[in-house]
Design an enzyme around this catalytic site. Sequence first.
Site, PDB file in Angstrom:
ATOM      1  CD  GLU A 145      -3.147   0.500   0.019  1.00  0.00           C
ATOM      2  OE1 GLU A 145      -2.579   1.553  -0.348  1.00  0.00           O
ATOM      3  OE2 GLU A 145      -4.327   0.237  -0.255  1.00  0.00           O
ATOM      4  CG  HIS A 146      -0.904   4.817   1.364  1.00  0.00           C
ATOM      5  ND1 HIS A 146      -0.409   5.532   2.432  1.00  0.00           N
ATOM      6  CD2 HIS A 146      -2.005   4.170   1.822  1.00  0.00           C
ATOM      7  CE1 HIS A 146      -1.182   5.354   3.493  1.00  0.00           C
ATOM      8  NE2 HIS A 146      -2.161   4.529   3.153  1.00  0.00           N
ATOM      9  CG  ASP A 147       2.497   7.495   1.612  1.00  0.00           C
ATOM     10  OD1 ASP A 147       3.146   8.280   0.895  1.00  0.00           O
ATOM     11  OD2 ASP A 147       1.255   7.558   1.744  1.00  0.00           O
TER      12      ASP A 147
END
Length: 224
Positions: A145-147
């Site tokens: 997922e993100h970041d």
Amino acid sequence: MSGEKISMPQYAVYGASGCGRGVMPLARTQLRNEGILNDNLVFIDDNAELHDINGHKILSYEEFIKADRTRSHIAIAIADSKIRQRLAERCCIDGLNPWTIIADNAVIMDDVRLDEGCIICPFVTLTSNIRIGKYFHANLYSYVEHDCVIGDYVTFAPGVKCNGNVVIEDHAYIGAGAIIKQGRPGDPLVIGRGAVIGMGAVVTKDVRPRTIVVGNPASLLSKE
């Protein structure tokens, strides 16, 4: 120049065991999509007893590097990250090109940066603002997922769920079906260098380097 022999690029999957045999169809499809013939694609395995597997020749490393090394590309399909690093360094010294293989049904979204030599298997999803190091392996149905920031020689077994704002350091191994809880912006959940996350573990807090955690919630099993 008239009469000059032009060498064809050569491609190889290093390792003819289960991992390599799973990666080879992805390599074949990627080359076909680029208009490159299967005859240019082989396995490398110094210990194989067979001469071919699933329609592809098996060469030793020494046999493979007899070709034009500047036009030779290798994907290292070895699950053990330390062996993967050793082979990658050997290939670099010998002037071979690292090869990234990405399944054509993998989903890669916004601002995802992959370093050299990664293998991204079918049904993997990488969402947004992700940094991934060298020779990462993401097996079937995994996601990031993100970041997130993932180091070099990290391995995801099938079905890993890595949620947002997570840092995974070099040589970590994440077992099949493991779930890593989302961290916070500026305060990521950290999986330390060389840590092993057991199959199906649910990681809710930082994992120290070179430790093994298992269970739900994940807890310490042993330390190297």
